[in-house]
Every structure is written in structure tokens, then in C-alpha cells.
Design a protein around this motif. Structure first.
Motif, mmCIF file in Angstrom:
data_model
loop_
_atom_site.group_PDB
_atom_site.id
_atom_site.type_symbol
_atom_site.label_atom_id
_atom_site.label_comp_id
_atom_site.label_asym_id
_atom_site.label_seq_id
_atom_site.Cartn_x
_atom_site.Cartn_y
_atom_site.Cartn_z
ATOM 1 N N GLU A 142 14.321 -14.285 -4.998
ATOM 2 C CA GLU A 142 14.458 -13.191 -4.341
ATOM 3 C C GLU A 142 13.021 -12.556 -3.883
ATOM 4 O O GLU A 142 12.107 -13.003 -4.901
ATOM 5 C CB GLU A 142 15.320 -12.281 -4.950
ATOM 6 N N LYS A 143 12.985 -11.859 -2.939
ATOM 7 C CA LYS A 143 11.633 -11.412 -2.455
ATOM 8 C C LYS A 143 11.691 -10.296 -1.989
ATOM 9 O O LYS A 143 12.639 -9.820 -0.910
ATOM 10 C CB LYS A 143 10.892 -12.466 -1.655
ATOM 11 N N THR A 144 10.636 -9.298 -2.333
ATOM 12 C CA THR A 144 10.723 -7.756 -1.438
ATOM 13 C C THR A 144 9.354 -7.972 -1.288
ATOM 14 O O THR A 144 8.552 -8.706 -0.937
ATOM 15 C CB THR A 144 10.871 -6.707 -2.568
ATOM 16 N N GLU A 145 8.799 -6.646 -0.731
ATOM 17 C CA GLU A 145 7.609 -6.346 -0.053
ATOM 18 C C GLU A 145 6.291 -6.608 -0.890
ATOM 19 O O GLU A 145 5.331 -7.188 -0.668
ATOM 20 C CB GLU A 145 7.265 -4.789 0.565
ATOM 21 N N ASN A 146 6.507 -6.250 -2.331
ATOM 22 C CA ASN A 146 5.381 -6.485 -3.290
ATOM 23 C C ASN A 146 5.835 -7.020 -4.470
ATOM 24 O O ASN A 146 5.007 -7.219 -5.349
ATOM 25 C CB ASN A 146 4.764 -5.197 -3.598
ATOM 26 N N SER A 147 6.960 -7.845 -4.508
ATOM 27 C CA SER A 147 7.292 -8.400 -5.795
ATOM 28 C C SER A 147 8.197 -9.841 -5.183
ATOM 29 O O SER A 147 8.785 -9.826 -4.234
ATOM 30 C CB SER A 147 7.852 -7.527 -6.483
ATOM 31 N N PHE A 148 8.457 -10.505 -6.246
ATOM 32 C CA PHE A 148 9.625 -11.512 -6.115
ATOM 33 C C PHE A 148 10.307 -11.911 -7.487
ATOM 34 O O PHE A 148 9.382 -11.521 -8.271
ATOM 35 C CB PHE A 148 8.911 -12.969 -5.392
ATOM 36 N N GLN A 149 11.417 -12.460 -7.331
ATOM 37 C CA GLN A 149 11.953 -12.888 -8.704
ATOM 38 C C GLN A 149 12.146 -14.536 -8.857
ATOM 39 O O GLN A 149 12.139 -15.065 -7.610
ATOM 40 C CB GLN A 149 13.408 -12.444 -8.815
#
Length: 261
Positions: A142-149
Motif C-alpha cells: 500500500e502507498k500513501t502520500e508520505n509513506s508506504f507499507q
């Protein structure tokens, strides 16, 4: 056991009074540095001798600034050396180049294979034991604006990786879902890390097709370029040949006229 664990040769702004050499005591007992000395090589600054009691507690670090030692570390290549009271070399830390406001520090890297110590450029941490870093390998889920898993390769644990130093365009490519990568990171909590460096092991299928398309476009763009480049020299060569032929013809005519005279 004493070691030079960190040096700051090129601090932000003026170097004077802001450079430091850090010594760490890895033993279980306090160590007194009285009689010991520091220098920056045989042809460097005047050695600094610890004439007074200077205690480093067990498993602790102590930084010595050049406002006291008067040791001027070069911003190119240099070294820091620690000697005991008998003049025996205890430890030496060498470097070949510097980055402003970055320390050279002995850093422990932890991974599933164990741990090892590397000399890395890091943010300065005077009077503190150097932060441990972690090498993680996994696939982005998963990916968001300032992080990912990522899902770790062997343990299959889900970890959150924070980042802040990349542009959105770069992060969309480098940290796309299903990308497999190796990460060097600091630990913020049990399952949250902050990225320091990374290496892409296998890009996502989306990035692979993008790379192929970009390569194809570049290849097609270059097809007509050699034709344009080749035409010009051929034209020049033909003109030169014609000039040579014309000159030979003129010379022949002149010789013929002279014989008639």
C-alpha cells in the motif's frame, strides 16, 4: 574498550569550535582518559593531550569539540586518532570526503542475517551512541502520500515506511505498489521506520511497461537523426571531388595552351 565512533569534520557554517571527535566506551567499567591523546594524523594539528581526569562512563559516548582540542579536521580527507598514555594507537577513523553537516559514524546495521558495523555519513549525534539502522527487504502493498507499507520477504510482517525526501513524481515510480525493494531505515516504533536509502530489486509491472515505452520512443526518435548527419558530409565530399576534377581540368587546359604557344 574505547573507539572513535563519530567525527564531524564539516559542520554547518563555520568549522571553528563546531567540529568534534566522539569517543565511546564499550566496556562495563568507567575509563579515565587522563594521559591519553587525540590527533588528526602525523602531519596534522598539534596533538591534544588529556591532562585532567576525563571520565567516560560504561556504554557511553563523549564528544570533544575543537574549541578545546584545537584539532582542525580537513574538509577533504583526514583522520582522527586516539592514543593511550604509553603512546600506543588505540583507534583511528579515516575519511576521504565530507558533506556539510554530516558526521562520519560507525553504525550498526541490523538485518535478518545478523548485524555488521559500517562507516556511514549520518546526521550528527554528539555525546550519544550512534543510532542503529535496519536493512529491510519486501514488497510494497500500500502507498500513501508520505509513506508506504511493505510485506517483509521472510517474516511476512507488514511494516510502515515513512519518507519525505522524494518528489511526488519520483515516489510514484520508485514506491509504486508491488515494487520489491531493499531499504535502509531508522526505527521509529515496533512497526514504523523512516527511510534513509533504498534499492529497487524488482519494479512493478507498471514501471516495467513505462520503461519499455520510454525506451521505444527514444529509439524511434533517433532513427532519422543519423540520416540527417550523414547527408551533410556526403554533400561536402561530392563538392570537394568536383572541385578537384575541375582543377585538374583547368591545369590540363593550361598545359595544352602552353604547348600550342
Amino acid at each position: 574498550m574505547l573507539k572513535i565512533t563519530e567525527i564531524l569534520p564539516n559542520p554547518k557554517g563555520t568549522d571553528t569550535n563546531n567540529e568534534f571527535i566522539e569517543i565511546t566506551n564499550f566496556s562495563d567499567e568507567s575509563i579515565n582518559l587522563k594521559g591519553f591523546s587525540l590527533d588528526d594524523g602525523e602531519k596534522g594539528s598539534k596533538p591534544y593531550k588529556f591532562n585532567a581526569d576525563t571520565i567516560i562512563l560504561p556504554s557511553s559516548s563523549k564528544s570533544f569539540y575543537n574549541s578545546i582540542t584545537k584539532i582542525a579536521l580537513n574538509n577533504t580527507s583526514d583522520s582522527a586518532r586516539l592514543f593511550d598514555g604509553a603512546g600506543e594507537l588505540i583507534d583511528e577513523l579515516k575519511y576521504e570526503k565530507t558533506t556539510e553537516n554530516k558526521s562520519y559514524s560507525h553504525t550498526e546495521i541490523l538485518s535478518e542475517k545478523g548485524s555488521r558495523i559500517l562507516l556511514l555519513e549520518t546526521d550528527p549525534t554528539p555525546n550519544k551512541q550512534n543510532e542503529k539502522l535496519y536493512k529491510l527487504t519486501g514488497t510494497i502493498t500500500e502507498k500513501t502520500e508520505n509513506s508506504f507499507q511493505i510485506s517483509e520477504e521472510k517474516s511476512r510482517k507488514t511494516l510502515t515506511i515513512n519518507y519525505s525526501q522524494t518528489t511526488k513524481e519520483l515516489s510514484d515510480i520508485a514506491f509504486a505498489k508491488n515494487t520489491e525493494l531493499s531499504i535502509l531505515a531508522s526505527k521509529e516504533s515496533a512497526s514504523i521506520f523512516k527511510i534513509i536509502d533504498y534499492q529497487i530489486l524488482k519494479p512493478s509491472s507498471q514501471n516495467e511497461s513505462t520503461s519499455i515505452n520510454n525506451f521505444t520512443e527514444q529509439k524511434e526518435f533517433k532513427v532519422d537523426l543519423p540520416v540527417q548527419i550523414i547527408i551533410l558530409p556526403i554533400t561536402i565530399i561530392l563538392i570537394i571531388i568536383l572541385l578537384i576534377i575541375k582543377r585538374k581540368h583547368l591545369n590540363h587546359s593550361c598545359q595544352h595552351n602552353q604547348q600550342n604557344v
